[in-house]
Design an enzyme around this catalytic site. Structure first.
Site, short mmCIF file in Angstrom:
data_model
loop_
_atom_site.label_atom_id
_atom_site.label_comp_id
_atom_site.label_asym_id
_atom_site.label_seq_id
_atom_site.Cartn_x
_atom_site.Cartn_y
_atom_site.Cartn_z
N ASN A 257 -13.67 -10.43 -13.89
CA ASN A 257 -15.02 -10.17 -13.40
C ASN A 257 -15.76 -9.08 -14.18
O ASN A 257 -16.63 -8.41 -13.64
CB ASN A 257 -14.98 -9.81 -11.91
CG ASN A 257 -14.34 -10.89 -11.07
OD1 ASN A 257 -14.64 -12.07 -11.25
ND2 ASN A 257 -13.43 -10.50 -10.18
N ARG A 258 -15.37 -8.91 -15.43
CA ARG A 258 -15.97 -7.92 -16.32
C ARG A 258 -15.78 -6.47 -15.83
O ARG A 258 -16.46 -5.55 -16.29
CB ARG A 258 -17.47 -8.19 -16.52
CG ARG A 258 -17.78 -9.51 -17.23
CD ARG A 258 -17.17 -9.51 -18.64
NE ARG A 258 -17.59 -10.65 -19.43
CZ ARG A 258 -16.91 -11.79 -19.51
NH1 ARG A 258 -15.79 -11.95 -18.81
NH2 ARG A 258 -17.33 -12.78 -20.28
N LEU A 259 -14.87 -6.27 -14.90
CA LEU A 259 -14.57 -4.92 -14.43
C LEU A 259 -13.42 -4.36 -15.26
O LEU A 259 -12.33 -4.09 -14.76
CB LEU A 259 -14.24 -4.94 -12.94
CG LEU A 259 -15.38 -5.39 -12.02
CD1 LEU A 259 -14.93 -5.35 -10.56
CD2 LEU A 259 -16.62 -4.51 -12.22
#
Length: 215
Positions: free
Chosen positions: A192-194
């Site tokens: 999630n691009r985290l």
């Protein structure tokens, strides 16, 4: 002509980078990551790194070179001191190095100051190179405009004759730089691009401050 890449997607899910698993110094973590990349069988030329300098025209410029040694003090690579890269570093010693290993979803960004290594270190590494690479260091006025491929091949041929049957010495204009880091950031892809981003910053007492950055 336009080519829309907005639908390119990848989910990063291979590893994590947590503070409790980070050693006190970034060189230790770099060593762990580098050895893992080098031995993984998934990374070709794990020592290939991007070197970014600020040119005389005011523009930054990136290029890939090969890391040849790393120590507690810094990261060493070799080049022609009279090349565009070499002259830029001599004029402005602040540089940035980066490694990107897509197969492992990892990136390392190193900010530091570069300086020439002692001549005996450059001599020692130069002696270890194949003769063809030694001759290339003499034959190429790196970054200079040439008229054709034939010109550089002719230059190589002349040095082959000059150094035939004798030891090829290191040119004075060729040698190593060591980049002494002031900041090293480790990036680990996450879902999630985290992504995990851990940055080490050198302090006045030469200890390292560890901080997590927002992805």
């Amino acid at each position: 002509m336009a080519h829309d890449l907005s639908n390119y997607r990848k989910s990063y899910e291979k590893h994590e980078l947590l503070e409790e698993n980070c050693p006190e110094t970034p060189i230790e973590l770099f060593r762990n990551w580098f050895l893992n990349a080098d031995e993984s069988g998934m990374v070709e030329e794990a020592n290939a790194m991007n070197v970014s300098t600020l040119g005389f025209d005011g523009f930054p410029k990136n290029r890939i070179v090969l890391l040849k040694k790393y120590t507690w003090e810094g990261f060493i690579f070799y080049t022609n001191y009279e090349s565009e890269k070499g002259r830029a570093i001599i004029e402005n010693d602040k540089v940035c190095l980066s490694f990107f290993w897509p197969a492992l979803e990892q990136q390392i960004i190193i900010k530091g100051k570069a300086e020439k290594v002692p001549s005996n270190l450059s001599d020692g590494y130069f002696e270890s190179r194949p003769d063809g690479s030694k001759l290339g260091a003499w034959a190429s006025n790196q970054s200079q405009i040439i008229s054709s491929r034939e010109e550089i091949e002719g230059s190589l041929s002349s040095y082959e004759k000059k150094f035939k049957d004798i030891e090829i010495p290191r040119p004075e204009h060729w040698g190593g730089f060591i980049v002494k880091p002031v900041s090293i950031e480790f990036w680990q892809g996450r879902p999630n691009r985290l992504h995990d981003r851990i940055r080490y910053t050198l302090q006045k007492d030469f200890s390292w401050k560890l901080e997590r950055l927002a992805p």
